[in-house]
Design an enzyme around this catalytic site. Structure first.
Site, mmCIF file in Angstrom:
data_model
loop_
_atom_site.group_PDB
_atom_site.id
_atom_site.type_symbol
_atom_site.label_atom_id
_atom_site.label_comp_id
_atom_site.label_asym_id
_atom_site.label_seq_id
_atom_site.Cartn_x
_atom_site.Cartn_y
_atom_site.Cartn_z
ATOM 1 N N PHE A 1 -12.367 15.468 -1.471
ATOM 2 C CA PHE A 1 -13.622 16.220 -1.359
ATOM 3 C C PHE A 1 -14.612 15.781 -2.433
ATOM 4 O O PHE A 1 -15.783 15.509 -2.152
ATOM 5 C CB PHE A 1 -13.338 17.720 -1.482
ATOM 6 C CG PHE A 1 -14.580 18.563 -1.624
ATOM 7 C CD1 PHE A 1 -15.332 18.901 -0.509
ATOM 8 C CD2 PHE A 1 -14.987 19.011 -2.870
ATOM 9 C CE1 PHE A 1 -16.488 19.673 -0.637
ATOM 10 C CE2 PHE A 1 -16.133 19.772 -3.012
ATOM 11 C CZ PHE A 1 -16.880 20.104 -1.895
ATOM 12 N N ASN B 1 -22.660 27.502 4.923
ATOM 13 C CA ASN B 1 -23.923 26.806 5.185
ATOM 14 C C ASN B 1 -24.817 26.774 3.956
ATOM 15 O O ASN B 1 -26.011 27.091 4.022
ATOM 16 C CB ASN B 1 -24.668 27.473 6.352
ATOM 17 C CG ASN B 1 -23.858 27.494 7.625
ATOM 18 O OD1 ASN B 1 -23.328 26.473 8.042
ATOM 19 N ND2 ASN B 1 -23.745 28.661 8.247
ATOM 20 N N LYS C 1 -12.562 28.202 7.129
ATOM 21 C CA LYS C 1 -12.818 27.394 5.928
ATOM 22 C C LYS C 1 -12.892 28.251 4.676
ATOM 23 O O LYS C 1 -12.299 27.924 3.638
ATOM 24 C CB LYS C 1 -14.106 26.588 6.106
ATOM 25 C CG LYS C 1 -14.279 25.469 5.072
ATOM 26 C CD LYS C 1 -15.119 25.839 3.873
ATOM 27 C CE LYS C 1 -16.572 26.054 4.217
ATOM 28 N NZ LYS C 1 -17.434 26.213 3.009
ATOM 29 N N ASP D 1 -14.374 21.181 5.359
ATOM 30 C CA ASP D 1 -15.815 21.371 5.468
ATOM 31 C C ASP D 1 -16.432 20.077 5.995
ATOM 32 O O ASP D 1 -15.728 19.184 6.453
ATOM 33 C CB ASP D 1 -16.405 21.771 4.108
ATOM 34 C CG ASP D 1 -16.381 20.618 3.114
ATOM 35 O OD1 ASP D 1 -15.597 19.654 3.311
ATOM 36 O OD2 ASP D 1 -17.153 20.661 2.143
ATOM 37 N N ARG E 1 -27.401 26.200 -4.738
ATOM 38 C CA ARG E 1 -27.865 27.517 -4.282
ATOM 39 C C ARG E 1 -26.790 28.583 -4.477
ATOM 40 O O ARG E 1 -27.096 29.716 -4.851
ATOM 41 C CB ARG E 1 -28.254 27.456 -2.796
ATOM 42 C CG ARG E 1 -29.600 26.802 -2.538
ATOM 43 C CD ARG E 1 -30.079 27.104 -1.133
ATOM 44 N NE ARG E 1 -30.279 28.539 -0.945
ATOM 45 C CZ ARG E 1 -30.146 29.166 0.223
ATOM 46 N NH1 ARG E 1 -29.763 28.488 1.299
ATOM 47 N NH2 ARG E 1 -30.355 30.470 0.318
ATOM 48 N N PRO F 1 -8.773 23.246 3.073
ATOM 49 C CA PRO F 1 -10.070 23.580 3.663
ATOM 50 C C PRO F 1 -10.733 22.339 4.263
ATOM 51 O O PRO F 1 -10.681 21.252 3.680
ATOM 52 C CB PRO F 1 -10.880 24.093 2.463
ATOM 53 C CG PRO F 1 -9.867 24.407 1.403
ATOM 54 C CD PRO F 1 -8.738 23.455 1.620
ATOM 55 N N HIS G 1 -17.797 17.628 4.414
ATOM 56 C CA HIS G 1 -17.380 16.460 3.634
ATOM 57 C C HIS G 1 -15.997 15.979 4.076
ATOM 58 O O HIS G 1 -15.783 14.778 4.292
ATOM 59 C CB HIS G 1 -17.362 16.798 2.139
ATOM 60 C CG HIS G 1 -18.709 17.116 1.572
ATOM 61 N ND1 HIS G 1 -19.707 16.178 1.456
ATOM 62 C CD2 HIS G 1 -19.229 18.272 1.099
ATOM 63 C CE1 HIS G 1 -20.785 16.741 0.932
ATOM 64 N NE2 HIS G 1 -20.514 18.011 0.708
ATOM 65 N N ARG H 1 -25.971 36.661 4.341
ATOM 66 C CA ARG H 1 -24.685 36.853 3.641
ATOM 67 C C ARG H 1 -24.643 38.188 2.895
ATOM 68 O O ARG H 1 -23.568 38.644 2.507
ATOM 69 C CB ARG H 1 -24.437 35.701 2.675
ATOM 70 C CG ARG H 1 -24.497 34.324 3.344
ATOM 71 C CD ARG H 1 -24.500 33.200 2.309
ATOM 72 N NE ARG H 1 -24.896 31.935 2.891
ATOM 73 C CZ ARG H 1 -26.154 31.518 3.017
ATOM 74 N NH1 ARG H 1 -27.149 32.297 2.581
ATOM 75 N NH2 ARG H 1 -26.435 30.348 3.558
ATOM 76 N N GLN I 1 -6.574 17.250 -1.200
ATOM 77 C CA GLN I 1 -7.853 17.474 -0.526
ATOM 78 C C GLN I 1 -8.990 17.545 -1.535
ATOM 79 O O GLN I 1 -10.079 17.014 -1.304
ATOM 80 C CB GLN I 1 -7.794 18.769 0.286
ATOM 81 C CG GLN I 1 -9.074 19.135 1.015
ATOM 82 C CD GLN I 1 -10.012 19.994 0.190
ATOM 83 O OE1 GLN I 1 -9.664 20.482 -0.885
ATOM 84 N NE2 GLN I 1 -11.224 20.159 0.671
#
Length: 312
Positions: free
Chosen positions: A304, A131, A232, A251, A136, A249, A253, A187, A300
């Site tokens: 992505f 998330n 993921k 996600d 970040r 993976p 996107h 986290r 992928q």
């Protein structure tokens, strides 16, 4: 501090495009400085510059690491990190023959390859990715290195540090509060608990890298046992650190792409929800592995990035 002059490796831009791969969310420690990309690998500052047919490289290191600065040693590090034994142009042709959509976008997104990164750094980094945005995550990883890592050297006025080892991040539960202060939020507890788990495993004489060569299913199941690791995150780490090239993976996107381009083959219904059930996630990953083959994760990554470039 010791600085090595420029050397070069013959790697054409069609095999790797640094400006696309390095900021794309595989690794979060590369800094762009003019025409150079700078990061720390194997406790050395590595500086890369791209030409049409070559990757130029040099290093900056403390005197204590001078024995590792021979050009052949550095070249081996770079080749390993960029998986250069895998020929990207061959994979692109194979993906294009299997998938018309890949064939259509491939000319716009050349030189995208999967990095082969340190397993612990990759695991910790992708726990931070949940998330979260690339910007970040990058700031969080820089903060953890500055606070808990070891100083390497300074290049162009910027101090570079190693990524902290598990033992550095589980000295006490106070680490959790410090990580929260550094912007890790919920986290922080995951990073601390996972560092503790990995450190205990290392004390038994193991290393995460020894899992390389195990099957995708074995590595994935192992990773899912760590705090903060879901499907993921596990798939990202499998792909980018453990040589599980068929890991795909999914996600938000990729979920968008699948709904627009692969929904019929994957037998899913388009949905506005960003959340995926475990069954749907596994069905999509399995379908794409069947479509793209043993290196499905590499295909992928191209899709992505194509979707990432559309996002402001």
């Amino acid at each position: 501090m010791k600085r090595i002059s420029w050397n070069r490796i013959k790697i054409p831009v069609k095999e790797i495009c640094l400006d696309v791969v390095l900021p794309s969310g595989q690794s979060f420690r590369w800094k762009k400085d003019g025409q150079e990309w700078v990061s720390v690998l194997n406790e050395l500052i590595i500086i890369l510059r791209q030409e049409d047919d070559y990757i130029l490289y040099r290093t900056v290191t403390s005197q204590t690491k001078a024995e590792l600065t021979a050009p052949m040693d550095i070249e081996n590090v770079i080749n390993d990190y960029f998986n250069t034994s895998i020929k990207l142009s061959k994979l692109y042709r194979e993906f294009g023959a299997r998938d018309k959509y890949f064939q259509a976008i491939a000319p716009l997104f050349g030189g995208i390859r999967i990095l082969r990164q340190d397993p612990w750094e990759t695991l910790c980094s992708f726990i931070c990715s949940s998330n979260n945005s690339i910007k970040r995550i990058t700031q969080m990883i820089e903060n953890i290195c500055l606070t808990f890592g070891t100083y390497v050297a300074t290049y162009n006025g910027v101090a570079f540090y190693t990524f902290p080892r598990p033992a550095d991040l589980c000295t006490s539960s106070a680490v959790v509060q410090r990580l929260r202060e550094l912007g890790f939020g919920y986290r922080a507890a995951y990073v601390y608990k996972t560092a503790l788990q990995v450190h205990e495993w290392e004390l038994l004489g193991h290393e995460l890298s020894e899992l390389r060569g195990s099957s995708y299913q074995e590595v994935r199941e192992f990773l899912l046992g760590f705090a903060g690791v879901g499907p993921k995150v596990a798939d990202c780490v499998c792909l980018m650190a453990f040589d599980c090239h068929n890991s795909v993976p999914i996600d938000t996107h990729m979920w968008n792409i699948v709904q627009k381009r692969y929904a019929k083959g994957a037998k899913i219904r388009p949905s506005k929800s960003k959340a995926l059930s475990k069954a749907t996630y596994d069905d999509i990953s399995s379908h794409l592995r069947g479509l793209w083959g043993d290196y499905a994760g590499w295909a992928q990554s191209v899709l992505f990035i194509s979707e990432l470039r559309k996002t402001p």
